[in-house]
Design a protein around this motif. Structure first.
Motif, PDB file in Angstrom:
ATOM      1  N   GLN A   5      -2.844 -56.640 -27.138  1.00  0.00           N
ATOM      2  CA  GLN A   5      -2.026 -58.085 -26.270  1.00  0.00           C
ATOM      3  C   GLN A   5      -2.345 -59.184 -27.213  1.00  0.00           C
ATOM      4  OE1 GLN A   5      -1.265 -55.464 -23.127  1.00  0.00           O
ATOM      5  NE2 GLN A   5      -2.803 -56.915 -22.424  1.00  0.00           N
ATOM      6  N   PRO A   6      -1.238 -59.825 -27.444  1.00  0.00           N
ATOM      7  CA  PRO A   6      -1.062 -61.728 -26.722  1.00  0.00           C
ATOM      8  C   PRO A   6      -2.010 -62.041 -25.818  1.00  0.00           C
ATOM      9  CG  PRO A   6       0.685 -61.222 -27.661  1.00  0.00           C
ATOM     10  CD  PRO A   6      -0.115 -59.706 -27.787  1.00  0.00           C
ATOM     11  N   GLU A   7      -3.231 -63.641 -26.163  1.00  0.00           N
ATOM     12  CA  GLU A   7      -3.418 -63.223 -24.743  1.00  0.00           C
ATOM     13  C   GLU A   7      -2.354 -64.109 -23.730  1.00  0.00           C
ATOM     14  OE1 GLU A   7      -6.229 -66.711 -24.660  1.00  0.00           O
ATOM     15  OE2 GLU A   7      -7.055 -66.193 -26.611  1.00  0.00           O
ATOM     16  N   GLU A   8      -2.779 -63.630 -22.226  1.00  0.00           N
ATOM     17  CA  GLU A   8      -1.084 -64.077 -21.386  1.00  0.00           C
ATOM     18  C   GLU A   8       0.003 -62.992 -21.808  1.00  0.00           C
ATOM     19  OE1 GLU A   8      -0.169 -68.629 -20.754  1.00  0.00           O
ATOM     20  OE2 GLU A   8      -2.676 -68.737 -21.627  1.00  0.00           O
ATOM     21  N   TYR A   9       0.092 -61.901 -22.118  1.00  0.00           N
ATOM     22  CA  TYR A   9       0.817 -61.139 -22.686  1.00  0.00           C
ATOM     23  C   TYR A   9       1.968 -60.943 -20.722  1.00  0.00           C
ATOM     24  CZ  TYR A   9       3.476 -56.973 -24.166  1.00  0.00           C
ATOM     25  OH  TYR A   9       4.649 -56.243 -24.273  1.00  0.00           O
ATOM     26  N   ASN A  10       2.945 -60.698 -21.240  1.00  0.00           N
ATOM     27  CA  ASN A  10       3.736 -60.178 -20.091  1.00  0.00           C
ATOM     28  C   ASN A  10       4.347 -58.895 -20.741  1.00  0.00           C
ATOM     29  OD1 ASN A  10       2.640 -62.553 -17.645  1.00  0.00           O
ATOM     30  ND2 ASN A  10       4.280 -63.429 -19.360  1.00  0.00           N
ATOM     31  N   CYS A  11       4.236 -57.401 -19.735  1.00  0.00           N
ATOM     32  CA  CYS A  11       4.580 -56.466 -20.650  1.00  0.00           C
ATOM     33  C   CYS A  11       5.780 -56.073 -19.685  1.00  0.00           C
ATOM     34  CB  CYS A  11       3.469 -55.328 -20.204  1.00  0.00           C
ATOM     35  SG  CYS A  11       4.192 -53.600 -20.218  1.00  0.00           S
ATOM     36  N   PRO A  12       6.801 -55.936 -19.868  1.00  0.00           N
ATOM     37  CA  PRO A  12       8.039 -56.018 -19.302  1.00  0.00           C
ATOM     38  C   PRO A  12       8.279 -54.897 -18.903  1.00  0.00           C
ATOM     39  CG  PRO A  12       8.601 -55.662 -21.668  1.00  0.00           C
ATOM     40  CD  PRO A  12       7.237 -56.496 -21.541  1.00  0.00           C
ATOM     41  N   PHE A  13       7.269 -53.666 -18.780  1.00  0.00           N
ATOM     42  CA  PHE A  13       7.692 -53.021 -18.508  1.00  0.00           C
ATOM     43  C   PHE A  13       6.562 -53.059 -16.927  1.00  0.00           C
ATOM     44  CE2 PHE A  13       8.249 -51.062 -22.761  1.00  0.00           C
ATOM     45  CZ  PHE A  13       9.776 -50.981 -22.304  1.00  0.00           C
ATOM     46  N   CYS A  14       6.139 -53.004 -17.022  1.00  0.00           N
ATOM     47  CA  CYS A  14       4.316 -53.833 -15.793  1.00  0.00           C
ATOM     48  C   CYS A  14       5.582 -54.376 -15.098  1.00  0.00           C
ATOM     49  CB  CYS A  14       3.382 -54.313 -15.971  1.00  0.00           C
ATOM     50  SG  CYS A  14       2.500 -52.834 -17.367  1.00  0.00           S
ATOM     51  N   LEU A  15       6.399 -55.335 -15.265  1.00  0.00           N
ATOM     52  CA  LEU A  15       6.888 -56.479 -14.485  1.00  0.00           C
ATOM     53  C   LEU A  15       7.753 -55.101 -13.619  1.00  0.00           C
ATOM     54  CD1 LEU A  15       7.305 -59.307 -16.718  1.00  0.00           C
ATOM     55  CD2 LEU A  15       5.716 -58.835 -14.920  1.00  0.00           C
ATOM     56  N   VAL A  16       8.525 -55.146 -14.562  1.00  0.00           N
ATOM     57  CA  VAL A  16       9.647 -53.686 -13.072  1.00  0.00           C
ATOM     58  C   VAL A  16       9.013 -52.401 -12.944  1.00  0.00           C
ATOM     59  CG1 VAL A  16      11.040 -51.925 -14.353  1.00  0.00           C
ATOM     60  CG2 VAL A  16      11.208 -53.821 -15.749  1.00  0.00           C
ATOM     61  N   VAL A  17       7.860 -52.067 -13.287  1.00  0.00           N
ATOM     62  CA  VAL A  17       7.000 -50.788 -12.316  1.00  0.00           C
ATOM     63  C   VAL A  17       6.712 -52.020 -11.062  1.00  0.00           C
ATOM     64  CG1 VAL A  17       5.099 -50.304 -11.414  1.00  0.00           C
ATOM     65  CG2 VAL A  17       6.649 -49.722 -13.796  1.00  0.00           C
ATOM     66  N   GLU A  18       6.207 -52.962 -11.220  1.00  0.00           N
ATOM     67  CA  GLU A  18       5.963 -53.875  -9.744  1.00  0.00           C
ATOM     68  C   GLU A  18       7.126 -54.671  -9.235  1.00  0.00           C
ATOM     69  OE1 GLU A  18       3.191 -57.695 -11.956  1.00  0.00           O
ATOM     70  OE2 GLU A  18       1.806 -55.799 -12.894  1.00  0.00           O
ATOM     71  N   GLY A  19       8.183 -54.377  -9.793  1.00  0.00           N
ATOM     72  CA  GLY A  19       9.963 -54.896  -9.068  1.00  0.00           C
ATOM     73  C   GLY A  19       9.665 -56.407  -9.316  1.00  0.00           C
ATOM     74  N   VAL A  25      11.986 -59.565 -17.631  1.00  0.00           N
ATOM     75  CA  VAL A  25      12.719 -59.008 -18.019  1.00  0.00           C
ATOM     76  C   VAL A  25      14.104 -58.531 -18.045  1.00  0.00           C
ATOM     77  CG1 VAL A  25      12.808 -56.951 -15.981  1.00  0.00           C
ATOM     78  CG2 VAL A  25      10.901 -58.008 -16.023  1.00  0.00           C
ATOM     79  N   ILE A  26      14.062 -57.837 -18.061  1.00  0.00           N
ATOM     80  CA  ILE A  26      16.000 -57.754 -18.466  1.00  0.00           C
ATOM     81  C   ILE A  26      16.622 -57.042 -17.237  1.00  0.00           C
ATOM     82  CG2 ILE A  26      17.857 -56.972 -19.512  1.00  0.00           C
ATOM     83  CD1 ILE A  26      16.020 -58.333 -22.605  1.00  0.00           C
ATOM     84  N   THR A  27      15.456 -55.495 -17.264  1.00  0.00           N
ATOM     85  CA  THR A  27      15.626 -55.015 -17.074  1.00  0.00           C
ATOM     86  C   THR A  27      15.456 -55.104 -15.268  1.00  0.00           C
ATOM     87  OG1 THR A  27      15.030 -53.122 -17.801  1.00  0.00           O
ATOM     88  CG2 THR A  27      15.130 -52.055 -15.764  1.00  0.00           C
ATOM     89  N   LEU A  28      17.009 -54.784 -14.123  1.00  0.00           N
ATOM     90  CA  LEU A  28      17.004 -55.102 -13.071  1.00  0.00           C
ATOM     91  C   LEU A  28      16.191 -53.536 -12.100  1.00  0.00           C
ATOM     92  CD1 LEU A  28      20.526 -55.915 -12.849  1.00  0.00           C
ATOM     93  CD2 LEU A  28      18.582 -57.042 -13.254  1.00  0.00           C
ATOM     94  N   GLN A  29      15.975 -53.999 -10.840  1.00  0.00           N
ATOM     95  CA  GLN A  29      15.419 -53.599  -9.493  1.00  0.00           C
ATOM     96  C   GLN A  29      15.998 -51.804  -9.571  1.00  0.00           C
ATOM     97  OE1 GLN A  29      12.254 -52.877  -8.809  1.00  0.00           O
ATOM     98  NE2 GLN A  29      12.620 -53.907 -10.089  1.00  0.00           N
ATOM     99  N   GLU A  30      17.306 -52.637 -10.379  1.00  0.00           N
ATOM    100  CA  GLU A  30      18.528 -51.814  -9.451  1.00  0.00           C
ATOM    101  C   GLU A  30      18.928 -50.810 -10.919  1.00  0.00           C
ATOM    102  OE1 GLU A  30      22.695 -54.195 -10.615  1.00  0.00           O
ATOM    103  OE2 GLU A  30      21.785 -53.994  -8.192  1.00  0.00           O
ATOM    104  N   ASP A  31      18.149 -50.616 -11.681  1.00  0.00           N
ATOM    105  CA  ASP A  31      18.284 -49.989 -12.487  1.00  0.00           C
ATOM    106  C   ASP A  31      17.370 -48.831 -12.810  1.00  0.00           C
ATOM    107  OD1 ASP A  31      20.559 -51.433 -13.913  1.00  0.00           O
ATOM    108  OD2 ASP A  31      18.961 -52.392 -15.090  1.00  0.00           O
ATOM    109  N   ILE A  32      16.597 -48.784 -11.633  1.00  0.00           N
ATOM    110  CA  ILE A  32      15.404 -47.840 -11.712  1.00  0.00           C
ATOM    111  C   ILE A  32      16.063 -46.785 -11.417  1.00  0.00           C
ATOM    112  CG2 ILE A  32      13.605 -46.954 -10.027  1.00  0.00           C
ATOM    113  CD1 ILE A  32      11.740 -50.059 -10.097  1.00  0.00           C
ATOM    114  N   ILE A  33      15.804 -44.867 -11.570  1.00  0.00           N
ATOM    115  CA  ILE A  33      16.247 -44.483 -11.347  1.00  0.00           C
ATOM    116  C   ILE A  33      15.526 -42.940 -10.487  1.00  0.00           C
ATOM    117  CG2 ILE A  33      18.513 -44.008 -12.942  1.00  0.00           C
ATOM    118  CD1 ILE A  33      16.678 -42.132 -13.686  1.00  0.00           C
ATOM    119  N   TYR A  34      13.716 -43.693 -10.867  1.00  0.00           N
ATOM    120  CA  TYR A  34      13.315 -42.866 -10.091  1.00  0.00           C
ATOM    121  C   TYR A  34      11.652 -43.729 -10.153  1.00  0.00           C
ATOM    122  CZ  TYR A  34      10.096 -38.696  -8.971  1.00  0.00           C
ATOM    123  OH  TYR A  34       9.214 -37.924  -8.874  1.00  0.00           O
ATOM    124  N   LYS A  35      10.459 -43.199  -8.710  1.00  0.00           N
ATOM    125  CA  LYS A  35       9.656 -43.396  -9.105  1.00  0.00           C
ATOM    126  C   LYS A  35       8.696 -42.924  -8.316  1.00  0.00           C
ATOM    127  CE  LYS A  35       7.667 -47.838  -8.459  1.00  0.00           C
ATOM    128  NZ  LYS A  35       7.312 -49.354  -8.713  1.00  0.00           N
TER     129      LYS A  35
END
Length: 94
Positions: A5-19, A25-35
């Protein structure tokens, strides 16, 4: 394990999971179908030609590679894959 991972990397998947919704992040919280406690499934933000959408399933904790993921997370991913596949199949078999 070595991290690539590059320094200060922001994983887009982790951001989605964290809300989090921001410029990383391109994915919106309303795009989540299951958690649940282990995994999150959401409609992918980018589509392939002739495929009107697909679902991504990610573990709720960040793992850089498959060698790091605990078996309980892998099992949850695969169990949800089957459920999602069955639901999609049912929807397209109008």
């Amino acid at each position: 394990m070595i991290s690539h991972q590059p320094e200060e990397y922001n994983c887009p998947f982790c951001l989605v999971v964290e809300g989090i919704e921001n410029e990383h992040v391109i994915t919106l919280q309303e795009d989540i179908i299951y958690k649940n406690a282990y995994v999150t499934a959401f409609i992918a933000s980018h589509w392939w030609p002739n495929n009107k959408g697909h679902i991504l399933i990610v573990p709720n904790r960040h793992y850089e590679n498959i060698y790091e993921i605990p078996v309980d997370y892998i099992c949850e991913v695969h169990m949800l894959e089957k459920r999602v596949a069955k639901a999609i199949k049912k929807c397209i078999q109008l």
